[in-house]
Design an enzyme around this catalytic site. Structure first.
Site, PDB file in Angstrom:
ATOM      1  N   CYS A   1      13.336  12.105   6.151  1.00  0.00           N
ATOM      2  CA  CYS A   1      13.378  11.743   7.570  1.00  0.00           C
ATOM      3  C   CYS A   1      14.761  11.999   8.132  1.00  0.00           C
ATOM      4  O   CYS A   1      14.930  12.192   9.332  1.00  0.00           O
ATOM      5  CB  CYS A   1      12.988  10.285   7.750  1.00  0.00           C
ATOM      6  SG  CYS A   1      13.926   9.188   6.676  1.00  0.00           S
TER       7      CYS A   1
ATOM      8  N   LYS B   1       0.858  -1.197   0.000  1.00  0.00           N
ATOM      9  CA  LYS B   1       0.000   0.000   0.000  1.00  0.00           C
ATOM     10  C   LYS B   1       0.897   1.251   0.000  1.00  0.00           C
ATOM     11  O   LYS B   1       1.501   1.609   1.006  1.00  0.00           O
ATOM     12  CB  LYS B   1      -0.913   0.023   1.242  1.00  0.00           C
ATOM     13  CG  LYS B   1      -1.933   1.164   1.161  1.00  0.00           C
ATOM     14  CD  LYS B   1      -2.099   1.846   2.499  1.00  0.00           C
ATOM     15  CE  LYS B   1      -1.754   3.276   2.658  1.00  0.00           C
ATOM     16  NZ  LYS B   1      -1.930   4.288   1.693  1.00  0.00           N
TER      17      LYS B   1
ATOM     18  N   VAL C   1       1.227   7.552  13.377  1.00  0.00           N
ATOM     19  CA  VAL C   1       0.627   6.384  12.709  1.00  0.00           C
ATOM     20  C   VAL C   1       1.412   5.126  13.077  1.00  0.00           C
ATOM     21  O   VAL C   1       0.836   4.078  13.393  1.00  0.00           O
ATOM     22  CB  VAL C   1       0.584   6.597  11.180  1.00  0.00           C
ATOM     23  CG1 VAL C   1       0.072   5.340  10.485  1.00  0.00           C
ATOM     24  CG2 VAL C   1      -0.299   7.785  10.817  1.00  0.00           C
ATOM     25  N   GLY C   2       2.740   5.236  13.078  1.00  0.00           N
ATOM     26  CA  GLY C   2       3.581   4.079  13.411  1.00  0.00           C
ATOM     27  C   GLY C   2       3.276   3.534  14.804  1.00  0.00           C
ATOM     28  O   GLY C   2       3.176   2.316  14.997  1.00  0.00           O
TER      29      GLY C   2
ATOM     30  N   GLU D   1       8.951  17.227  14.656  1.00  0.00           N
ATOM     31  CA  GLU D   1       9.367  17.132  13.255  1.00  0.00           C
ATOM     32  C   GLU D   1       8.506  18.058  12.404  1.00  0.00           C
ATOM     33  O   GLU D   1       7.277  17.968  12.430  1.00  0.00           O
ATOM     34  CB  GLU D   1       9.211  15.690  12.770  1.00  0.00           C
ATOM     35  CG  GLU D   1       9.725  15.491  11.362  1.00  0.00           C
ATOM     36  CD  GLU D   1       9.538  14.063  10.854  1.00  0.00           C
ATOM     37  OE1 GLU D   1       8.429  13.525  10.993  1.00  0.00           O
ATOM     38  OE2 GLU D   1      10.509  13.504  10.318  1.00  0.00           O
TER      39      GLU D   1
ATOM     40  N   GLU E   1       9.819   2.483  10.594  1.00  0.00           N
ATOM     41  CA  GLU E   1      10.799   3.565  10.405  1.00  0.00           C
ATOM     42  C   GLU E   1      10.016   4.865  10.415  1.00  0.00           C
ATOM     43  O   GLU E   1       9.105   5.045   9.605  1.00  0.00           O
ATOM     44  CB  GLU E   1      11.558   3.399   9.083  1.00  0.00           C
ATOM     45  CG  GLU E   1      12.638   2.348   9.124  1.00  0.00           C
ATOM     46  CD  GLU E   1      13.704   2.588  10.173  1.00  0.00           C
ATOM     47  OE1 GLU E   1      13.886   3.743  10.603  1.00  0.00           O
ATOM     48  OE2 GLU E   1      14.341   1.603  10.586  1.00  0.00           O
TER      49      GLU E   1
ATOM     50  N   GLN F   1       1.053  19.927   3.800  1.00  0.00           N
ATOM     51  CA  GLN F   1       2.433  20.001   4.288  1.00  0.00           C
ATOM     52  C   GLN F   1       2.930  21.450   4.272  1.00  0.00           C
ATOM     53  O   GLN F   1       3.597  21.893   5.200  1.00  0.00           O
ATOM     54  CB  GLN F   1       3.329  19.096   3.430  1.00  0.00           C
ATOM     55  CG  GLN F   1       4.748  18.987   3.938  1.00  0.00           C
ATOM     56  CD  GLN F   1       4.853  18.371   5.327  1.00  0.00           C
ATOM     57  OE1 GLN F   1       4.309  17.309   5.584  1.00  0.00           O
ATOM     58  NE2 GLN F   1       5.548  19.043   6.235  1.00  0.00           N
TER      59      GLN F   1
ATOM     60  N   GLY G   1       6.780   5.899   7.975  1.00  0.00           N
ATOM     61  CA  GLY G   1       5.895   7.059   7.990  1.00  0.00           C
ATOM     62  C   GLY G   1       6.048   7.805   9.299  1.00  0.00           C
ATOM     63  O   GLY G   1       7.115   7.780   9.926  1.00  0.00           O
ATOM     64  N   SER G   2       4.983   8.449   9.721  1.00  0.00           N
ATOM     65  CA  SER G   2       5.070   9.317  10.895  1.00  0.00           C
ATOM     66  C   SER G   2       5.027   8.509  12.197  1.00  0.00           C
ATOM     67  O   SER G   2       4.535   7.374  12.228  1.00  0.00           O
ATOM     68  CB  SER G   2       3.909  10.309  10.870  1.00  0.00           C
ATOM     69  OG  SER G   2       2.692   9.602  10.935  1.00  0.00           O
TER      70      SER G   2
HETATM   71  P1  NAP Z   1       2.092   8.969   7.453  1.00  0.00           P
HETATM   72  O1  NAP Z   1       1.029   9.968   7.413  1.00  0.00           O
HETATM   73  O2  NAP Z   1       2.389   8.290   8.738  1.00  0.00           O
HETATM   74  O3  NAP Z   1       1.737   7.877   6.338  1.00  0.00           O
HETATM   75  C1  NAP Z   1       2.597   6.798   6.038  1.00  0.00           C
HETATM   76  C2  NAP Z   1       1.794   5.693   5.385  1.00  0.00           C
HETATM   77  O4  NAP Z   1       0.872   5.167   6.347  1.00  0.00           O
HETATM   78  C3  NAP Z   1       0.939   6.167   4.205  1.00  0.00           C
HETATM   79  O5  NAP Z   1       0.889   5.172   3.225  1.00  0.00           O
HETATM   80  C4  NAP Z   1      -0.407   6.355   4.864  1.00  0.00           C
HETATM   81  O6  NAP Z   1      -1.499   6.333   3.973  1.00  0.00           O
HETATM   82  C5  NAP Z   1      -0.423   5.180   5.794  1.00  0.00           C
HETATM   83  N1  NAP Z   1      -1.422   5.269   6.865  1.00  0.00           N
HETATM   84  C6  NAP Z   1      -2.031   6.381   7.356  1.00  0.00           C
HETATM   85  N2  NAP Z   1      -2.903   6.035   8.327  1.00  0.00           N
HETATM   86  C7  NAP Z   1      -2.826   4.692   8.464  1.00  0.00           C
HETATM   87  C8  NAP Z   1      -3.477   3.748   9.306  1.00  0.00           C
HETATM   88  N3  NAP Z   1      -4.398   4.106  10.209  1.00  0.00           N
HETATM   89  N4  NAP Z   1      -3.146   2.437   9.177  1.00  0.00           N
HETATM   90  C9  NAP Z   1      -2.231   2.041   8.290  1.00  0.00           C
HETATM   91  N5  NAP Z   1      -1.588   2.899   7.441  1.00  0.00           N
HETATM   92  C10 NAP Z   1      -1.881   4.205   7.539  1.00  0.00           C
HETATM   93  O7  NAP Z   1       3.495   9.578   6.943  1.00  0.00           O
HETATM   94  P2  NAP Z   1       3.755  10.471   5.644  1.00  0.00           P
HETATM   95  O8  NAP Z   1       3.198  11.830   5.881  1.00  0.00           O
HETATM   96  O9  NAP Z   1       3.349   9.720   4.428  1.00  0.00           O
HETATM   97  O10 NAP Z   1       5.358  10.525   5.633  1.00  0.00           O
HETATM   98  C11 NAP Z   1       6.095  11.432   6.373  1.00  0.00           C
HETATM   99  C12 NAP Z   1       6.672  10.768   7.599  1.00  0.00           C
HETATM  100  O11 NAP Z   1       7.438   9.625   7.234  1.00  0.00           O
HETATM  101  C13 NAP Z   1       7.638  11.660   8.347  1.00  0.00           C
HETATM  102  O12 NAP Z   1       7.410  11.539   9.736  1.00  0.00           O
HETATM  103  C14 NAP Z   1       9.002  11.100   7.981  1.00  0.00           C
HETATM  104  O13 NAP Z   1      10.017  11.367   8.912  1.00  0.00           O
HETATM  105  C15 NAP Z   1       8.689   9.646   7.896  1.00  0.00           C
HETATM  106  N6  NAP Z   1       9.701   8.929   7.126  1.00  0.00           N
HETATM  107  C16 NAP Z   1      10.564   8.095   7.794  1.00  0.00           C
HETATM  108  C17 NAP Z   1      11.560   7.418   7.107  1.00  0.00           C
HETATM  109  C18 NAP Z   1      12.498   6.489   7.805  1.00  0.00           C
HETATM  110  O14 NAP Z   1      13.021   5.595   7.159  1.00  0.00           O
HETATM  111  N7  NAP Z   1      12.722   6.648   9.095  1.00  0.00           N
HETATM  112  C19 NAP Z   1      11.688   7.612   5.732  1.00  0.00           C
HETATM  113  C20 NAP Z   1      10.799   8.472   5.087  1.00  0.00           C
HETATM  114  C21 NAP Z   1       9.800   9.121   5.795  1.00  0.00           C
HETATM  115  P3  NAP Z   1      -2.045   7.728   3.330  1.00  0.00           P
HETATM  116  O15 NAP Z   1      -1.031   8.120   2.336  1.00  0.00           O
HETATM  117  O16 NAP Z   1      -3.335   7.393   2.760  1.00  0.00           O
HETATM  118  O17 NAP Z   1      -2.140   8.708   4.459  1.00  0.00           O
END
Ligand code: NAP
Length: 479
Positions: free
Chosen positions: A282, A173, A230-231, A381, A248, A329, A226-227
């Site tokens: 990130c 997904k 959510v994580g 962040e 992550e 954003q 992701g964030s």
């Molecule tokens: P996000 O809002 O947490 O979304 C990440 C993924 O989770 C998306 O595919 C999202 O779908 C999905 N999601 C949302 N709600 C969910 C739920 N209830 N159950 C399961 N999946 C769900 O993060 P983002 O805004 O896309 O990305 C930015 C974040 O990612 C930042 O915090 C960044 O630091 C982090 N990041 C970390 C790394 C690392 O390796 N440490 C690398 C890159 C990014 P939708 O798109 O539909 O919301």
């Protein structure tokens, strides 16, 4: 008419329950296509297909897997410019960054084409005479992969490639904001010779597709990037269901600049860390921790360098920084600039929305000074082109400030001192440490991940990926 892009379920392109437009953040009138929004029923079909494909795929033999991964990697590398252009158009990274990311995705598949030939076990003597012990690794089963929008091809690649290499079936997904790269990758995988059902693409919102994927009883493990919010929720759900999970998440990465640093190098790597890829990494550094003696020269040089940065259409030549990826954003980035000033920080550069020929989400990179470790801009962040300077007396205070964060992904130091560089590498509480290099920018063949609230579970990438995508079996044989 706008082209429609469907989900890939059990080897078939399946129409969505609805479609949503994929819009170019550099030019809001440019629509890349209409992308399928799957239903919960589609997700269920994808999991069932993956379950049905697993028994045969898990014993398919490493040559077939290696050949398929190599074919995927070769095609991505051959099409890196086209895929990098798609990435720049849908996410807003500059063309050079987009092409670089596409090449990285290709190299990851090539790396795991080799890795699946090197999955070693152990043979040991038993403590009981006449018995042999073997320790082997087997695939986890069906894995759910959930990815963010900021690396729309590299992060899917670094989850999908090891999952397939070690014999798992995949339900993927992608982030709802960037389905274009995910679809292009799925289309390449669909022609690689991998049997139907082994790899499935299910596009849609997190609440509609992500949540049921995490909770589906047919899914054995979840790898999420992701964030933190959510994580954290996904970790709780996986704990309740006793499901293996790897997370992550975010960062608040420090970049330390010591008095003895090479000034030009320190400025360049700070600008790179904080603002390139529009600060949407990130591993971006949003906290520049600068010691007293170099502070005035560093600040002047930063302002001069920032004034030379060109913000504009990601696909245009000569652009350093593309747009922010979405309106949500952009609003968050601008609000943090205001929050910082309300807390007493001084905005010395950028921080405002910019107008360009095309309507897009452009923002001038922002630099805040007079900030302290307790301010929200130094604890939360932002995930945009916003950096703040924390001024400190010397190395010890700089190290303490660098570690003074709930996150622990990446940390950098700019210094010519071997003593401080060595001490920092040992005492930084981050999963990745950079000496005289930007906090962002990592290799694909070594582990990637952090500590504290940035990561949970085993590391991604390199041979360490096998920790998550395999499970260990211990077998005893009476001879
Ligand atoms: P996000 O809002 O947490 O979304 C990440 C993924 O989770 C998306 O595919 C999202 O779908 C999905 N999601 C949302 N709600 C969910 C739920 N209830 N159950 C399961 N999946 C769900 O993060 P983002 O805004 O896309 O990305 C930015 C974040 O990612 C930042 O915090 C960044 O630091 C982090 N990041 C970390 C790394 C690392 O390796 N440490 C690398 C890159 C990014 P939708 O798109 O539909 O919301």
């Amino acid at each position: 008419m706008t082209q429609k892009f469907d989900n890939l379920i059990n080897g078939t392109w399946v129409a969505g329950a609805s479609y949503s437009p994929n819009i170019n953040p550099s030019n809001l009138s440019d629509v890349l296509g209409d992308y399928a929004q799957a239903s919960a029923e589609h997700l269920d079909s994808a999991v069932q297909a993956a379950r049905a494909a697993f028994p045969a795929w898990s014993v398919s033999g490493i040559q077939a897997r290696s050949d398929a991964l190599d074919k995927i990697g070769t095609e991505i590398l051959a099409r890196r410019e086209e895929l990098g252009t798609l990435l720049a158009r849908e996410e807003g990274k500059t063309l050079a960054e987009g092409i670089g990311e596409a090449a990285r995705a290709g190299n990851i598949f090539k790396f795991f084409a080799g890795e699946c030939l090197r999955l070693a076990g152990e043979t040991l003597p038993s403590v009981r005479p006449g018995i042999g012990v073997e320790v082997t690794r087997e695939p986890m089963g069906v894995v759910g992969l959930i990815t963010p929008w900021n690396f729309p091809i590299a992060i899917p690649a670094w989850k999908i490639a090891p999952a397939l290499a070690y014999g798992n079936c995949v339900v993927f997904k992608p982030a709802d904001l960037v389905p274009g790269c995910a679809w292009a990758l799925a289309e390449i995988i669909s022609r690689s010779g991998i049997p139907a059902g082994v790899f499935n693409l299910v596009m849609g919102r997190g609440s509609v597709i992500g949540d049921p994927l995490v909770n589906h009883p047919g899914v054995d493990a979840i790898s999420f990037t992701g964030s933190q919010g959510v994580g954290g929720r996904i970790a709780q759900q996986c704990a309740v269901n006793l499901k293996k999970v790897q997370l992550e998440m975010g960062g608040k990465n420090p970049q330390v600049i010591l008095d003895d640093a090479d000034l030009a190098q320190a400025v360049e790597l700070s600008v790179q860390s904080a603002f390139f890829s529009t600060g949407q990494r990130c591993t971006a550094s949003s906290r520049l921790i600068v010691t007293d003696a170099i502070y005035p020269r560093f600040l002047d040089a930063m302002k001069t360098r920032m004034a030379s940065l060109k913000v504009g259409d990601a696909q245009q030549a000569g652009i350093d920084i593309g747009p922010v990826s979405s309106l949500t954003q952009l609003e968050q980035d601008l609000s943090y600039v205001q929050i910082g000033q309300d807390e007493g920080a001084v905005l010395v550069a950028g921080g405002e929305r910019l107008a360009r020929d095309n309507e897009g989400f452009y923002m001038a990179p922002a630099l805040l000074t007079e900030t302290t470790a307790t301010m929200r801009i130094n604890r939360e962040e932002v995930f945009g082109p916003v950096a703040s300077i924390i001024r400190v007396k010397g190395y010890e205070e700089a190290l303490a400030e660098a570690n003074n964060t709930p996150f622990g992904l990446s940390a950098g130091i700019a210094t010519t001192s071997l003593k401080y560089a060595t001490h920092f590498k040992r005492h930084s509480q981050a999963g990745m440490v950079m000496v005289n290099l930007p906090t962002a920018g990592v290799d694909y063949h070594v582990p990637f991940g952090g500590r504290k609230s940035s990561s949970y579970g085993s590391r991604e990438q390199g041979k360490y990926a096998q920790e998550f995508f395999t499970t260990v079996k211990t077998a005893y044989t009476l001879s």
